[in-house]
Structure formats: structure tokens, C-alpha cells
Design a protein around this motif. Structure first.
Motif, PDB file in Angstrom:
ATOM      1  N   ARG A  62     -13.827   0.379  -8.161  1.00  0.00           N
ATOM      2  CA  ARG A  62     -13.832   0.152  -6.591  1.00  0.00           C
ATOM      3  C   ARG A  62     -14.063  -1.454  -6.486  1.00  0.00           C
ATOM      4  O   ARG A  62     -14.955  -2.066  -7.173  1.00  0.00           O
ATOM      5  N   GLY A  63     -13.076  -2.138  -5.647  1.00  0.00           N
ATOM      6  CA  GLY A  63     -13.340  -3.464  -5.474  1.00  0.00           C
ATOM      7  C   GLY A  63     -12.096  -4.130  -4.731  1.00  0.00           C
ATOM      8  O   GLY A  63     -11.603  -3.611  -3.926  1.00  0.00           O
ATOM      9  N   TYR A  64     -11.523  -5.193  -5.266  1.00  0.00           N
ATOM     10  CA  TYR A  64     -10.428  -6.015  -4.724  1.00  0.00           C
ATOM     11  C   TYR A  64      -9.625  -6.781  -5.500  1.00  0.00           C
ATOM     12  O   TYR A  64     -10.281  -6.942  -6.899  1.00  0.00           O
ATOM     13  N   VAL A  65      -8.628  -7.281  -5.400  1.00  0.00           N
ATOM     14  CA  VAL A  65      -7.707  -8.011  -6.109  1.00  0.00           C
ATOM     15  C   VAL A  65      -7.758  -9.461  -5.612  1.00  0.00           C
ATOM     16  O   VAL A  65      -7.401  -9.783  -4.370  1.00  0.00           O
ATOM     17  N   LEU A  66      -7.950 -10.439  -6.535  1.00  0.00           N
ATOM     18  CA  LEU A  66      -8.196 -11.833  -6.040  1.00  0.00           C
ATOM     19  C   LEU A  66      -6.892 -12.654  -6.900  1.00  0.00           C
ATOM     20  O   LEU A  66      -6.562 -12.658  -8.115  1.00  0.00           O
TER      21      LEU A  66
END
Length: 305
Positions: free
Chosen positions: A236-240
Motif C-alpha cells: 500500500r502506498g503511492y508512486v512518486l
């Protein structure tokens, strides 16, 4: 058009927006307003993309870290809210007694999400570019037809859909996994030319806490037979993304758990797309985790990702 720096209030019978006209030759320091900030024409574009933030599935731990990433904007790719009723066994519960159907109920659902301090911090740190998916209205809806016509007559669903759209405009608004792939002209022919790259983002919370052992047991054998697959995971998280005219480097930023209000963030993998070079390469990745992090445990949340 208005003068540079002028503020216009746009309104209709169902929605309002504020538009600030900023000249393109204005230097890049951020423009600020109550609740957020933006930059004009940064020399290097750095942005993040994220999606799928079911409030009941876990805490917005990732948003707290996203707010500190110093990005030009956040691209939110859908499922800002979830329409489920309260789930007593979840880490935290939706308000109300069931799913939203009216404008007031959808507004209440947005208000609950936007009261989360970590989500507020992510909104305040950068402007958001948003699109909707299905859960802003109802799971797997399509056109004028409800996903469950036996429970929702088409006329009632159309009224519900109109209320959801109106709430979405006033709110600033498949399963959650990460795929990184080369795009080929013919996926059945491994020798066909690579013409592009695909990065499919993970969820922030939706789907609940991941089971890495089950995921890799299922998908690692498929990946071994799919040469266009470069990476697959479900943390779980995001893409930078860090973009220059020469390349885009994307970092997969993940948290250890969504079942605690705080958790460290780390870069699980980095990917490179170079200008003029079709496809994507993996710069680095951590070894696949086969055991979940020890955290408080909750039963599986049926959040219909």
C-alpha cells in the motif's frame, strides 16, 4: 480571460470553483491559498499518483508521507470515497447506517473523508488532478444501469448517480496492485516491438492489509512466463515520479501497515523510462516480502476494490 493573477469565482446551480490565472512566465515559487498551494512551470516536474482510499480499510498513513514529498501536483486516479455501509470489524467505520443514496448522504461521506488530518495535509501540500472511478457512485456501475437492478430500480439509480456526481463536483475531490510492464504490439509474440511503458499504481488503503505470500505464490509463476512484466506487487502506498526532458524516474513508496495511524515510508522499487526509448526498466527493487509485518489484526474488509 481576465488579468494575470486575477481571481474568478465560477458558479452554477450545482457546483462552484475558484480559478486563478497565473502567467506562464511567472517564477516557480508556489502560489498559496487557503487549504493548498501550486507552482507555475517548475524546471523539473515531480509529481505523485495514487488511488483507492477506502476509509474503512485502514488509516491514511501514506498520505502523511505524501504531504512531505514536495511534489508539483498529485494525480488521483479514482475511488476517492467508497460507498459501503459501516463494517463493524474494520479498523475504522463509515458514518451513517448504510450506503449513501441522496445528495446529503454523499456530502456527508465526503465530509468524513476530508476530515481526516493526513488527507487534509496531502491536499494542502499540492494541487490535486482528480478523476473518478466507480466507488464515487456505486461499485461497478456502468452508464444508466445499476450493478444490482434487483435491489436498485434503474430510475432510482439514475437519481442516486445524479446526487453522487453533484457531491463529487462540490467536494474537490480491479483489485489494488502495482504492475510495471512494457507495452508491445502483440503480447502473444515476445519478439514483437516494445512501443511504450505502463505503470499501474497501487491503492492507498483499499483491499485492506496485503498478503504478500499469497500474492507472489499466485503471480510470480505468471510473471515468469510474461517477459513484458517487469514488476508486480501489492503493498500500500503511492508512486512518486520525477520527470525531466530526458527521463522519468518513478519510485514506489510504500508503508509497512495501514492498520496503525503511523508507519514509516520506504522506497520499495524504482523504475526508469527514458526519452525516445520504448519500455520501462527496473532500477532497483527490494526482495519480495513473504510475511506480513506484525501489526494489530483485523478481519478481511469486504470493501469491493
Amino acid at each position: 480571460m481576465g488579468k494575470p493573477g486575477a481571481v474568478r469565482l465560477l458558479r452554477s446551480g450545482v457546483a462552484r470553483a475558484v480559478r486563478l490565472r497565473i502567467p506562464l512566465n511567472h517564477p516557480p515559487p508556489p502560489w498559496a491559498w487557503r487549504g493548498g498551494r501550486a507552482r507555475s512551470r517548475p524546471a523539473r516536474l515531480r509529481f505523485a499518483f495514487a488511488s483507492c482510499q477506502d476509509f474503512q480499510a485502514g488509516y491514511y498513513t501514506a498520505h502523511r508521507h505524501l504531504a512531505a514529498e514536495d511534489v508539483a501536483f498529485v494525480a488521483f486516479l479514482g475511488d476517492y470515497i467508497y460507498e459501503n455501509g459501516p463494517i463493524p470489524a474494520a479498523p475504522r467505520q463509515h458514518t451513517g447506517t448504510g450506503e449513501p443514496y441522496t445528495l446529503a448522504e454523499y456530502r456527508d461521506r465526503y465530509a468524513q473523508y476530508k476530515a481526516d488530518p493526513d488527507l487534509q495535509a496531502a491536499h494542502a501540500a499540492a494541487p490535486w488532478v482528480v478523476t473518478l472511478d466507480d466507488h464515487e457512485i456505486d461499485n461497478n456501475w456502468a452508464g444508466p444501469l445499476p450493478p444490482d437492478p434487483a435491489r436498485q430500480p434503474p430510475a432510482a439509480f439514475r437519481a442516486r448517480r445524479a446526487a453522487a456526481f453533484q457531491a463529487y463536483c462540490r467536494a474537490d475531490r480491479g483489485p489494488p496492485r502495482t504492475w510495471v510492464c512494457d507495452l508491445r504490439t502483440d503480447f502473444d509474440d515476445p519478439s514483437s516491438p516494445v512501443v511504450g511503458a505502463e505503470l499501474t499504481g497501487i491503492s492507498l488503503t483499499s483491499g485492506g492489509h496485503p498478503d504478500p505470500a499469497a500474492f507472489h505464490a499466485t503471480y510470480d509463476p505468471i510473471m515468469a512466463e510474461s517477459p513484458h512484466w517487469k514488476y508486480a506487487d501489492l503493498q500500500r502506498g503511492y508512486v512518486l515520479c520525477d520527470v525531466t526532458p530526458e527521463r522519468m524516474v518513478s519510485a514506489l513508496r510504500v508503508v509497512d501497515t495501514i492498520w496503525l495511524p503511523s508507519s514509516p515510508i520506504r522506497t520499495s522499487a524504482r523504475f526508469l523510462v527514458e526519452a525516445g526509448v520504448p519500455g520501462v526498466s527496473v532500477l532497483r527493487q527490494e526482495p519480495a516480502r513473504t510475511r506480513p509485518i506484525a501489526t494489530p489484526q483485523y478481519p478481511a474488509v469486504n470493501d469491493k476494490p
